[in-house]
Design a protein around this motif. Structure first.
Motif, mmCIF file in Angstrom:
data_model
loop_
_atom_site.group_PDB
_atom_site.id
_atom_site.type_symbol
_atom_site.label_atom_id
_atom_site.label_comp_id
_atom_site.label_asym_id
_atom_site.label_seq_id
_atom_site.Cartn_x
_atom_site.Cartn_y
_atom_site.Cartn_z
ATOM 1 N N SER A 193 8.279 27.539 123.833
ATOM 2 C CA SER A 193 6.835 27.638 123.639
ATOM 3 C C SER A 193 6.553 28.800 122.693
ATOM 4 N N GLU A 194 5.279 28.950 122.300
ATOM 5 C CA GLU A 194 4.916 30.074 121.441
ATOM 6 C C GLU A 194 5.235 31.401 122.123
ATOM 7 N N GLU A 198 7.859 34.236 120.835
ATOM 8 C CA GLU A 198 7.433 35.624 120.645
ATOM 9 C C GLU A 198 8.315 36.573 121.450
#
Length: 224
Positions: A193-194, A198
């Protein structure tokens, strides 16, 4: 003839007297030396017994520390309980250590200084780092007392602030590597996922690992 015998007797008596005095002096000196050696041995044995008591108390503190399962900053109640137990166990160790005589003041001072560096837990640092800090200080004091009880040379003092910093940094990097490996595995299996991507970037920055090069959107795909 009588005069000669008188002189001979006087010489023998004098020699005997000198021998008796010398023998008595050596006997007294020998008894004093034995008493001195015995007293020193008894004093050392008592000092080592006190150090052993301090050592045993600190080993109990080590075990108690490892048994705790606090998370994060803990709660007011858990911190209060821990701090009360910590103070009690430190005092239990300090008592016999303070009894070490001035002939062993280096060992006494070294161990007490380490215990004085143990801080009360107010929630920061969080428990994992706090436990490392306390554990290292207690372990160092245990080593100092253990070597003394064993009759070995007292270890040189270390900068425990730096030792603690390096150990915490090492553990953080180890944890970061494990987390990044898990994220890389997840990326291969199902993608990230984002938030996951990150987090992976943050971990690579922490570890000094180059970021993977993503293909440019304008780059044509290779012919199959």
């Amino acid at each position: 003839m009588n005069e000669f015998l008188d002189k001979l007797w006087s010489m023998e008596f004098g020699a005997a007297l000198i021998g008796a005095v010398a023998g008595g002096a050596f006997s007294i000196l020998g008894a004093w030396w034995q008493s001195s050696v015995s007293n020193k041995a008894a004093a050392l044995a008592q000092a080592q017994a006190n150090a052993q008591r301090g050592f045993d108390a600190l080993k109990r503190l080590e075990g108690h520390l490892e048994a705790q399962t606090f998370e994060g900053m803990g709660t007011g109640s858990t911190r209060a309980t821990w701090n009360r137990e910590l103070r009690g166990m430190i005092k239990e160790a300090e008592g016999p250590i303070m009894l070490l005589p001035d002939t062993h003041k280096d060992t006494r001072s070294h161990a007490l200084t380490l215990l004085n560096e143990i801080k009360i837990w107010y929630g920061l640092p969080a428990w994992p780092e706090y436990r490392i800090e306390v554990g290292l200080l207690v372990a160092e004091a245990v080593k100092v007392l253990g070597l003394f009880v064993r009759g070995s040379k007292t270890p040189a003092k270390r900068d425990m602030t730096e030792v603690i910093r390096q150990t915490i940094d090492f553990n953080k990097r180890q944890d970061a590597r494990k987390e990044l490996e898990a994220l890389n595995h997840e990326a291969v299996q199902s993608g990230l996922s984002e938030d996951g991507m990150e987090r992976a970037r943050e971990l690579r920055d922490l570890l000094g690992i180059p970021h993977p090069v993503s293909p440019s959107p304008d780059e044509p795909e290779a012919a199959s």
